[in-house]
Scaffold this motif. Sequence first.
Motif, short mmCIF file in Angstrom:
data_model
loop_
_atom_site.label_atom_id
_atom_site.label_comp_id
_atom_site.label_asym_id
_atom_site.label_seq_id
_atom_site.Cartn_x
_atom_site.Cartn_y
_atom_site.Cartn_z
N SER A 38 0.74 -1.09 -0.04
CA SER A 38 -0.03 -0.11 0.08
C SER A 38 0.82 1.30 -0.04
CB SER A 38 -0.88 -0.04 1.20
OG SER A 38 -0.29 0.03 2.30
N VAL A 39 0.28 2.40 -0.45
CA VAL A 39 1.03 3.48 -0.54
C VAL A 39 0.93 4.28 0.83
CG1 VAL A 39 1.08 6.09 -1.29
CG2 VAL A 39 0.71 3.89 -2.95
N GLN A 40 2.12 4.60 1.55
CA GLN A 40 1.99 5.01 2.79
C GLN A 40 2.31 6.58 2.91
OE1 GLN A 40 1.80 2.85 5.95
NE2 GLN A 40 1.04 1.57 4.10
N GLY A 41 2.96 7.05 1.92
CA GLY A 41 3.07 8.53 1.80
C GLY A 41 3.05 8.88 0.31
N ALA A 42 2.23 9.80 0.15
CA ALA A 42 2.25 10.66 -1.24
C ALA A 42 3.45 11.18 -1.58
CB ALA A 42 0.78 11.61 -1.28
N PRO A 43 3.71 11.18 -2.81
CA PRO A 43 4.76 12.04 -3.40
C PRO A 43 4.51 13.23 -3.35
CG PRO A 43 3.98 10.63 -5.15
CD PRO A 43 3.10 10.46 -4.11
N GLU A 44 5.57 14.18 -3.18
CA GLU A 44 5.71 15.56 -3.16
C GLU A 44 4.84 16.44 -3.95
OE1 GLU A 44 8.70 19.67 -2.81
OE2 GLU A 44 9.55 17.20 -2.90
N GLY A 45 3.98 17.38 -3.63
CA GLY A 45 3.15 17.93 -4.47
C GLY A 45 1.92 17.29 -4.51
N PHE A 46 1.51 16.11 -4.18
CA PHE A 46 0.02 15.35 -4.32
C PHE A 46 -0.66 15.53 -3.14
CE2 PHE A 46 2.54 13.43 -7.46
CZ PHE A 46 1.52 12.75 -8.50
N ARG A 47 -1.98 15.63 -3.29
CA ARG A 47 -2.83 15.80 -2.27
C ARG A 47 -3.82 14.33 -2.23
NH1 ARG A 47 -8.29 19.53 -3.30
NH2 ARG A 47 -9.20 19.58 -1.14
N VAL A 48 -3.68 13.98 -0.95
CA VAL A 48 -4.20 12.84 -0.54
C VAL A 48 -5.99 13.15 -0.59
CG1 VAL A 48 -4.74 10.95 1.32
CG2 VAL A 48 -2.56 11.87 0.97
N LEU A 49 -6.57 12.00 -1.24
CA LEU A 49 -8.00 12.15 -1.40
C LEU A 49 -8.99 11.23 -0.74
CD1 LEU A 49 -7.98 12.58 -5.41
CD2 LEU A 49 -7.78 14.49 -3.68
N ALA A 50 -8.18 10.19 -0.55
CA ALA A 50 -9.16 9.12 0.16
C ALA A 50 -8.21 8.15 1.09
CB ALA A 50 -9.95 8.36 -0.87
N THR A 51 -8.99 7.46 1.92
CA THR A 51 -8.13 6.31 3.10
C THR A 51 -8.90 5.33 3.08
OG1 THR A 51 -8.90 7.10 4.70
CG2 THR A 51 -6.87 8.19 4.00
N SER A 52 -8.45 4.12 3.41
CA SER A 52 -9.25 2.91 3.88
C SER A 52 -8.37 2.39 5.20
CB SER A 52 -9.20 1.96 2.78
OG SER A 52 -8.06 1.29 2.51
N ALA A 53 -8.85 1.37 5.59
CA ALA A 53 -8.39 0.67 6.85
C ALA A 53 -7.21 0.19 6.65
CB ALA A 53 -9.31 -0.54 7.40
N GLY A 54 -6.88 -0.39 5.18
CA GLY A 54 -5.56 -0.83 4.84
C GLY A 54 -4.51 0.02 4.19
N SER A 55 -5.38 1.23 3.72
CA SER A 55 -4.45 2.19 2.65
C SER A 55 -4.60 3.63 3.33
CB SER A 55 -5.14 2.00 1.16
OG SER A 55 -4.98 0.80 0.86
N PRO A 56 -3.54 4.12 3.86
CA PRO A 56 -3.48 5.33 4.45
C PRO A 56 -3.70 6.36 3.25
CG PRO A 56 -1.23 4.23 4.88
CD PRO A 56 -2.21 3.24 4.40
N VAL A 57 -2.97 5.82 2.17
CA VAL A 57 -3.21 6.76 0.92
C VAL A 57 -3.87 5.84 -0.17
CG1 VAL A 57 -1.99 8.07 -0.94
CG2 VAL A 57 -1.07 8.11 1.31
N ALA A 58 -5.20 6.01 -0.40
CA ALA A 58 -5.96 5.22 -1.16
C ALA A 58 -6.30 5.87 -2.38
CB ALA A 58 -7.25 4.79 -0.54
N ALA A 59 -6.10 7.10 -2.52
CA ALA A 59 -6.08 7.99 -3.67
C ALA A 59 -5.56 9.45 -3.75
CB ALA A 59 -7.62 8.30 -4.14
N PHE A 60 -4.78 9.77 -4.77
CA PHE A 60 -4.19 10.95 -4.77
C PHE A 60 -4.31 11.74 -5.95
CE2 PHE A 60 0.09 8.57 -4.85
CZ PHE A 60 -0.06 8.68 -6.30
N GLU A 61 -3.88 12.90 -5.96
CA GLU A 61 -3.73 13.66 -7.15
C GLU A 61 -2.77 15.03 -7.22
OE1 GLU A 61 -7.39 17.02 -7.67
OE2 GLU A 61 -7.89 14.88 -7.81
N ASP A 62 -2.22 15.17 -8.07
CA ASP A 62 -1.51 16.35 -8.51
C ASP A 62 -2.21 17.00 -9.53
OD1 ASP A 62 0.04 18.60 -9.19
OD2 ASP A 62 1.82 17.67 -8.80
N ALA A 63 -3.13 17.96 -9.41
CA ALA A 63 -4.34 18.34 -10.44
C ALA A 63 -3.26 19.25 -11.31
CB ALA A 63 -5.44 19.18 -9.76
N ASP A 64 -2.40 19.94 -10.87
CA ASP A 64 -1.55 20.91 -11.85
C ASP A 64 -0.78 20.19 -12.96
OD1 ASP A 64 -2.28 23.00 -10.25
OD2 ASP A 64 -0.70 23.12 -8.85
#
Length: 532
Positions: A146-172
């Motif tokens: 699972s993704v534990q930390g998002a890359p620099e510049g990314f915003r965490v969008l969602a989480t789950s019990a097993g995924s602290p970073v379940a979705a992310f985005e860098d819209a720019d």
Amino acid sequence: MAAAQTPTTDPDGPAGPVLVVDFGAQYAQLIARRVREARVYSEIVPHTWSVEQMLARRPSAVILSGGPASVYAEGAPSVDRALFEAGVPVLGICYGFQAMARALGGEVARTGTREYGGTHVTVDAPGTLLTGSPVEQSVWMSHGDSVQGAPEGFRVLATSAGSPVAAFEDADRSLYGMQWHPEVKHSSLGQRALENFLYLGAGLSPTWTPGNVVADQVEAIREQVGDARVICGLSGGVDSAVAAALVQRAVGDQLTCVFVDHGLLRAGEVEQVERDFVASTGVRLVTVDARDRFLAALAGQTDPEDKRKTIGREFIRVFEQAARDVVAESGAHGEEVRFLVQGTLYPDVVESGGGEGAANIKSHHNVGGLPDDLQFELVEPLRRLFKDEVRAVGLELGLPEAIVWRQPFPGPGLGIRIIGEVTHERLEVLRAADAIARTELTAAGLDRDIWQCPVVLLADIRSVGVQGDGRTYGHPVVLRPVSSEDAMTADWTRVPYDVLARISTRITNEVPEVNRVVLDVTSKPPGTIEWE
């Protein structure tokens, strides 16, 4: 929103397809389907392609699929960081999400916590990707890392019990990712997320239609064929019918359709093809009676792969002779028929091992069953389409619904629905049973509810029965009604009991050689739709 794109292979032309990069996922084809359902054109490419190869296709966006590997495994596929610096919108799904995170400096870890199947995620910040999503939603997961930390510049969008970073985005930078599978129906709002990426994140317009397919393929066929003569093997099914209609629209009288009566057809099929298809298209049709030839070639064969390849080989040999006859009859001495049209679909290619790393499930007669010394160049205008897309193209071309909505029927015909050696007597038994099943399903109004219903004769098996107060020792037949969107996966159809009862009663009463009717209730996977 960006202007509507037209799929192209011209590097100097407008933006091309959405590329689905296949990391060995079960669902890569399904991702491509869902993108097309959003009316945006998509194609699947292997993960072994370089960034330069991808960019040469001028993609309007890229989607990184899931896959079975761990990003930490030796030799696991990776993603070149250059892809994310190319200015092309990218969406990572499952493995693709993790590979994206790792390539951009995020943290991916083996947590020991796995999430398989239905999972709940919490949307903390919907952003672009999850616009319109409720705070809690049900999704489909299949991962160990699972993704534990998002890359620099990314915003965490969602989480789950097993995924602290379940979705992310860098819209720019138009970079997005999610751990769950939005392409499967079990992810309740998955299609919305995909459309958010396509419409909002990538700025694409929903403009791809069956009309686009017709226009693109007509142009491609004309470019490939030129002024050469073309022959098409018409089976009577929707695939070959649509392929033939496309080629006829492209090159007109250069096309001759050949319908091979190989003796493996269902009851009434020769007459239907000669009546319905010719009436709707006006195409020139030559019918070849090759029943004795095919039966002789299949004599003694029981292995399904041997039967498929024999049928494929004999098809080609019959076509080669038909091509020579076409030239001779036209008086065009010295003019060759260079091209053979086939109604090959994308699922045929996948199951025949035609994708990068794809397993050979079974050799389709028009893919893995072709002989090495093929004397034609192939024209396959449907090779990247799924069945429902082919039907839509057929309606666009003006083919009658009787052809467009016909249940799929395999090219090898009843030859792969007889378990055991194919003989004239066994074919007659199966033809009779099949005709009864089709008649009753049609009478019950189930033709649109059932993808197809193979009837299988277990020719090498007999069972004891009692008919007319006497002992019988007859064959069983199997009913295999299935529901599917594209034949990549399928579930058995819950046909009403009264319909099944009528089919069983009629078959055992009207086909003397059969004394038992059984129902196949296996999904795909693990079973394929056809038995052989």
